[in-house]
Design a protein around this motif. Structure first.
Motif, short mmCIF file in Angstrom:
data_model
loop_
_atom_site.label_atom_id
_atom_site.label_comp_id
_atom_site.label_asym_id
_atom_site.label_seq_id
_atom_site.Cartn_x
_atom_site.Cartn_y
_atom_site.Cartn_z
N UNK A 72 4.31 15.96 4.26
CA UNK A 72 3.72 17.28 4.55
C UNK A 72 2.40 17.41 3.79
N UNK A 73 2.38 16.98 2.55
CA UNK A 73 1.18 17.11 1.71
C UNK A 73 0.03 16.25 2.21
N UNK A 74 0.30 15.02 2.61
CA UNK A 74 -0.78 14.07 2.84
C UNK A 74 -1.08 13.76 4.30
N UNK A 125 5.97 4.48 4.64
CA UNK A 125 6.44 3.99 5.94
C UNK A 125 6.17 5.01 7.05
N UNK A 126 6.35 6.29 6.71
CA UNK A 126 6.12 7.34 7.69
C UNK A 126 4.66 7.62 7.96
N UNK A 127 3.79 7.22 7.04
CA UNK A 127 2.36 7.48 7.17
C UNK A 127 1.57 6.21 7.49
N UNK A 128 2.25 5.17 7.90
CA UNK A 128 1.64 3.85 8.08
C UNK A 128 0.42 3.88 9.00
N UNK A 129 0.40 4.79 9.97
CA UNK A 129 -0.73 4.88 10.90
C UNK A 129 -1.86 5.77 10.39
N UNK A 130 -1.69 6.35 9.20
CA UNK A 130 -2.69 7.26 8.64
C UNK A 130 -3.24 6.67 7.35
N UNK A 135 -3.94 6.37 1.25
CA UNK A 135 -4.80 6.24 0.07
C UNK A 135 -4.60 7.44 -0.84
N UNK A 136 -4.55 8.65 -0.27
CA UNK A 136 -4.35 9.85 -1.08
C UNK A 136 -2.96 9.84 -1.73
N UNK A 137 -1.97 9.39 -1.00
CA UNK A 137 -0.61 9.32 -1.51
C UNK A 137 -0.53 8.41 -2.73
N UNK A 138 -1.05 7.21 -2.61
CA UNK A 138 -0.97 6.25 -3.70
C UNK A 138 -1.73 6.77 -4.92
N UNK A 139 -2.85 7.41 -4.71
CA UNK A 139 -3.65 7.92 -5.82
C UNK A 139 -2.97 9.09 -6.53
N UNK A 140 -2.08 9.79 -5.85
CA UNK A 140 -1.49 11.01 -6.40
C UNK A 140 -0.18 10.80 -7.15
N UNK A 141 0.43 9.65 -7.06
CA UNK A 141 1.76 9.45 -7.65
C UNK A 141 1.73 9.57 -9.16
N UNK A 142 2.68 10.20 -9.83
CA UNK A 142 3.68 11.10 -9.25
C UNK A 142 3.07 12.47 -8.96
N UNK A 143 3.54 13.10 -7.93
CA UNK A 143 2.89 14.29 -7.43
C UNK A 143 3.72 15.56 -7.60
#
Length: 157
Positions: A72-74, A125-130, A135-143
């Motif tokens: 939802x966030x990314x 896995x759910x964002x594989x096409x985005x 990139x934003x997800x990996x940079x934000x961990x832990x969020x």
């Protein structure tokens, strides 16, 4: 001695050969107070396993809720958001049911931390096409915090 306990004494099923029959026989022996018929070592292992299953279910639901909160966030995709919110709500409900156990609830932070890497992999896995979302997800961990994941009113903007 009732008839069923007599049957247990004469035809005990082994733990490995017929687990279901073993469980029924062990329960009957315990209820009848016949500890000499009880397979105490395997009963103890099964009780420990039940506790582990409860803990693992909480970790799984934390991972499920968190992964969908991350999506939802990314994600920039608007279509699946309603379904993701439903999934988060269901996972929170499942955690709530398990948290009727005070000892599990007291371990919420530890269990959430164990779920984090699973959640990130699920979200990836759910964002594989985005690609940008990844990139934003990996940079934000832990969020997210455990409190946010458990808060029924919290959803990212």
């Amino acid at each position: 001695m009732n008839e069923h306990v007599r049957l247990i004494a004469s035809e005990l099923h082994s733990y490995e050969a017929d687990f279901y029959a073993w469980t029924q026989e062990q329960a009957e022996a315990l209820r009848a107070g016949r500890l000499e018929l009880a397979d105490l070592e395997n009963i103890a292992e099964e009780i420990e396993s039940l506790g582990s299953s409860q803990r693992d279910a909480v970790i799984s639901q934390f991972a499920r809720a968190t992964a969908h909160l991350l999506k939802i966030q990314f994600s920039t995709d608007e279509y699946p958001r309603r379904g993701w919110r439903v999934t988060v709500t269901d996972a929170r409900n499942q955690i709530g049911l398990k948290f009727e156990s005070p000892s599990l609830r007291s371990k919420s932070r530890e269990l959430f931390e164990k779920a984090w890497s699973q959640a990130v992999r699920l979200a990836e896995a759910g964002l594989i096409d985005e690609e940008a979302a990844l990139v934003r997800l990996v940079a934000a961990s832990p969020f997210f915090t455990v409190e946010q994941v458990l808060d029924p009113d919290f959803f990212p903007d």
